[in-house]
Design a protein around this motif. Structure first.
Motif, PDB file in Angstrom:
ATOM      1  N   HIS A   1      34.974  13.091  10.072  1.00 56.56           N
ATOM      2  CA  HIS A   1      35.001  14.431  10.648  1.00 56.56           C
ATOM      3  C   HIS A   1      35.873  15.337   9.787  1.00 56.56           C
ATOM      4  N   GLU A   2      35.535  16.617   9.771  1.00 61.52           N
ATOM      5  CA  GLU A   2      36.246  17.567   8.920  1.00 61.52           C
ATOM      6  C   GLU A   2      37.631  17.884   9.481  1.00 61.52           C
ATOM      7  N   VAL A   3      38.586  18.031   8.577  1.00 60.84           N
ATOM      8  CA  VAL A   3      39.939  18.455   8.946  1.00 60.84           C
ATOM      9  C   VAL A   3      40.036  19.939   8.595  1.00 60.84           C
ATOM     10  N   ILE A   4      39.864  20.783   9.606  1.00 59.19           N
ATOM     11  CA  ILE A   4      39.764  22.217   9.374  1.00 59.19           C
ATOM     12  C   ILE A   4      41.025  22.778   8.725  1.00 59.19           C
ATOM     13  N   ARG A   5      42.184  22.305   9.163  1.00 59.78           N
ATOM     14  CA  ARG A   5      43.443  22.878   8.652  1.00 59.78           C
ATOM     15  C   ARG A   5      43.661  22.565   7.172  1.00 59.78           C
ATOM     16  N   LEU A   6      42.979  21.558   6.635  1.00 57.09           N
ATOM     17  CA  LEU A   6      43.123  21.210   5.229  1.00 57.09           C
ATOM     18  C   LEU A   6      41.986  21.749   4.367  1.00 57.09           C
ATOM     19  N   SER A   7      40.908  22.154   4.998  1.00 54.90           N
ATOM     20  CA  SER A   7      39.745  22.655   4.269  1.00 54.90           C
ATOM     21  C   SER A   7      39.863  24.162   4.042  1.00 54.90           C
ATOM     22  N   GLY A   8      38.939  24.699   3.253  1.00 57.56           N
ATOM     23  CA  GLY A   8      38.827  26.145   3.115  1.00 57.56           C
ATOM     24  C   GLY A   8      39.307  26.710   1.798  1.00 57.56           C
ATOM     25  N   MET A   9      40.053  25.939   1.008  1.00 51.48           N
ATOM     26  CA  MET A   9      40.499  26.427  -0.294  1.00 51.48           C
ATOM     27  C   MET A   9      39.341  26.423  -1.280  1.00 51.48           C
ATOM     28  N   ASN A  10      39.351  27.380  -2.208  1.00 51.26           N
ATOM     29  CA  ASN A  10      38.378  27.401  -3.289  1.00 51.26           C
ATOM     30  C   ASN A  10      39.040  26.958  -4.582  1.00 51.26           C
ATOM     31  N   LEU A  11      38.400  26.063  -5.322  1.00 52.91           N
ATOM     32  CA  LEU A  11      38.886  25.630  -6.623  1.00 52.91           C
ATOM     33  C   LEU A  11      37.937  26.159  -7.689  1.00 52.91           C
ATOM     34  N   ILE A  12      38.488  26.767  -8.725  1.00 52.90           N
ATOM     35  CA  ILE A  12      37.658  27.323  -9.801  1.00 52.90           C
ATOM     36  C   ILE A  12      37.475  26.263 -10.880  1.00 52.90           C
ATOM     37  N   ILE A  13      36.246  25.827 -11.045  1.00 48.94           N
ATOM     38  CA  ILE A  13      35.875  24.856 -12.082  1.00 48.94           C
ATOM     39  C   ILE A  13      34.761  25.483 -12.908  1.00 48.94           C
ATOM     40  N   ASN A  14      34.954  25.558 -14.218  1.00 46.28           N
ATOM     41  CA  ASN A  14      33.943  26.141 -15.101  1.00 46.28           C
ATOM     42  C   ASN A  14      33.590  27.568 -14.674  1.00 46.28           C
ATOM     43  N   ASP A  15      34.623  28.339 -14.331  1.00 48.03           N
ATOM     44  CA  ASP A  15      34.502  29.753 -13.953  1.00 48.03           C
ATOM     45  C   ASP A  15      33.699  29.977 -12.670  1.00 48.03           C
ATOM     46  N   THR A  16      33.581  28.955 -11.858  1.00 46.35           N
ATOM     47  CA  THR A  16      32.843  29.077 -10.599  1.00 46.35           C
ATOM     48  C   THR A  16      33.711  28.596  -9.443  1.00 46.35           C
ATOM     49  N   ASP A  17      33.701  29.351  -8.335  1.00 48.79           N
ATOM     50  CA  ASP A  17      34.434  28.948  -7.131  1.00 48.79           C
ATOM     51  C   ASP A  17      33.686  27.838  -6.409  1.00 48.79           C
ATOM     52  N   HIS A  18      34.413  26.776  -6.065  1.00 45.30           N
ATOM     53  CA  HIS A  18      33.825  25.662  -5.325  1.00 45.30           C
ATOM     54  C   HIS A  18      34.691  25.383  -4.097  1.00 45.30           C
ATOM     55  N   PRO A  19      34.150  25.576  -2.890  1.00 45.60           N
ATOM     56  CA  PRO A  19      34.937  25.345  -1.671  1.00 45.60           C
ATOM     57  C   PRO A  19      35.332  23.877  -1.523  1.00 45.60           C
ATOM     58  N   LEU A  20      36.568  23.669  -1.130  1.00 41.66           N
ATOM     59  CA  LEU A  20      37.104  22.327  -0.907  1.00 41.66           C
ATOM     60  C   LEU A  20      36.997  21.990   0.573  1.00 41.66           C
ATOM     61  N   ILE A  21      36.319  20.895   0.865  1.00 39.97           N
ATOM     62  CA  ILE A  21      36.153  20.421   2.247  1.00 39.97           C
ATOM     63  C   ILE A  21      36.836  19.062   2.357  1.00 39.97           C
ATOM     64  N   ILE A  22      37.688  18.910   3.360  1.00 39.73           N
ATOM     65  CA  ILE A  22      38.401  17.654   3.567  1.00 39.73           C
ATOM     66  C   ILE A  22      37.900  17.003   4.851  1.00 39.73           C
ATOM     67  N   LYS A  23      37.527  15.744   4.736  1.00 45.24           N
ATOM     68  CA  LYS A  23      37.102  14.968   5.895  1.00 45.24           C
ATOM     69  C   LYS A  23      37.985  13.737   6.006  1.00 45.24           C
ATOM     70  N   VAL A  24      37.967  13.101   7.150  1.00 43.43           N
ATOM     71  CA  VAL A  24      38.836  11.945   7.365  1.00 43.43           C
ATOM     72  C   VAL A  24      38.116  10.934   8.245  1.00 43.43           C
ATOM     73  N   ALA A  25      38.460   9.677   8.055  1.00 44.32           N
ATOM     74  CA  ALA A  25      37.933   8.583   8.883  1.00 44.32           C
ATOM     75  C   ALA A  25      38.932   7.437   8.815  1.00 44.32           C
ATOM     76  N   SER A  26      38.738   6.453   9.668  1.00 44.94           N
ATOM     77  CA  SER A  26      39.634   5.295   9.690  1.00 44.94           C
ATOM     78  C   SER A  26      38.835   4.008   9.577  1.00 44.94           C
ATOM     79  N   ILE A  27      39.346   3.085   8.770  1.00 41.53           N
ATOM     80  CA  ILE A  27      38.794   1.728   8.735  1.00 41.53           C
ATOM     81  C   ILE A  27      39.534   0.947   9.805  1.00 41.53           C
ATOM     82  N   GLN A  28      38.895   0.773  10.943  1.00 39.89           N
ATOM     83  CA  GLN A  28      39.601   0.252  12.121  1.00 39.89           C
ATOM     84  C   GLN A  28      40.198  -1.127  11.874  1.00 39.89           C
TER      85      GLN A  28
END
Length: 270
Positions: free
Chosen positions: A58-85
């Motif tokens: 599931h997405e971690v909203i508080r950690l997502s949303g930043m844009n990283l510029i790679i090769n002069d293009t903005d790419h949104p960063l999405i962070i998800k999390v899960a647990s290996i029980q």
């Protein structure tokens, strides 16, 4: 030994991707260090072949949303999390629609390397480090496993060296069996430039980065190297020896040896 904060940056982790030497170690090593009392954080790419429903990502909203510029293009960063029980290990996933969604891992359905694998590795590296900053967590050691994390040592020692989260962090790189068949393209050096990670630092390397060149880059900016497979590229072993970087040989019974190696690389403060 004193308990450490260890950040694992893994290319593959079982059971989210098929079992390989790398994915099995990607799960077993963080679990082993956590069971020894160390505090861990674990990251991997959100490869397109990962079943999010089965893995309960599931997405971690508080950690997502930043844009990283790679090769002069903005790419949104999405962070998800899960647990290996079963292992009681939490895994953070670096995701982006351009680089990971609807794709396989480093190779497509026909078995061909993706032409933008270099950009994907850069996005992954910066995505992990920016997320760790947001977590306000300060690792003593960063352990990189797989070519996808090969840019991390360079960034830690240059672009992020003044960041409070990483100012005193030591870096360990594990070397595995070759998985890339093609080079990463002629624009890799241009794309990897970021802050103090300048073109001048990349001048000693071939213009077309391949698996071996990525390994050399990781080794050159690491404080320690681990042989994590029985058939590691001999040129990379030789390169490690030439640079006089501490190296741990391949061991099937790894947990105690890795912990001791961490203490050599990052000794307890007196």
């Amino acid at each position: 030994m004193a308990k450490k904060k260890i950040l694992f940056i893994n290319q593959e982790i079982s059971p989210y991707v098929p079992d390989t030497d790398m994915s099995v170690m990607g799960r077993a090593l963080p679990q082993a260090m956590q069971e020894k009392g160390h505090e861990i954080r674990t990251f991997m790419p959100k490869w397109g072949n990962i079943n999010e429903r089965r893995g309960q990502l599931h997405e971690v909203i508080r950690l997502s949303g930043m844009n990283l510029i790679i090769n002069d293009t903005d790419h949104p960063l999405i962070i998800k999390v899960a647990s290996i029980q079963q292992a009681r290990v939490q895994v953070y996933f670096i995701d982006n629609d351009d680089y990971f969604a609807r794709r396989q891992m480093e190779k497509d359905e026909m078995g061909n390397d993706y032409p933008d694998n270099g950009e994907r590795a850069i996005f992954f590296a910066r995505g992990v480090l920016e997320t760790v900053k947001k977590l306000r967590w300060v690792p003593d050691i960063i352990h990189c496993q797989g070519w996808m994390s090969a840019v991390v040592p360079l960034y830690i020692k240059t672009a992020y060296h003044d960041e409070p989260s990483f100012a005193n962090t030591k870096v360990v790189t594990s070397l595995f069996t070759k998985t890339l068949n093609k080079d990463l393209g002629s624009n890799f050096k241009q794309c990897v430039e970021f802050r103090e990670a300048t073109a001048d630092l990349l001048a000693p390397y071939n213009d077309n980065f391949d698996f071996e060149e990525m390994g050399k880059l990781a080794i050159d900016y690491s404080d320690g190297v681990v042989l994590a497979a029985a058939d590691v590229n001999q040129a990379l072993i030789d390169h490690t020896n030439e640079k006089a970087i501490p190296m741990l040989p391949y061991l099937e019974d790894f947990a105690d040896a890795y912990e001791s190696f961490y203490n050599i690389i990052c000794p307890e403060e007196e």
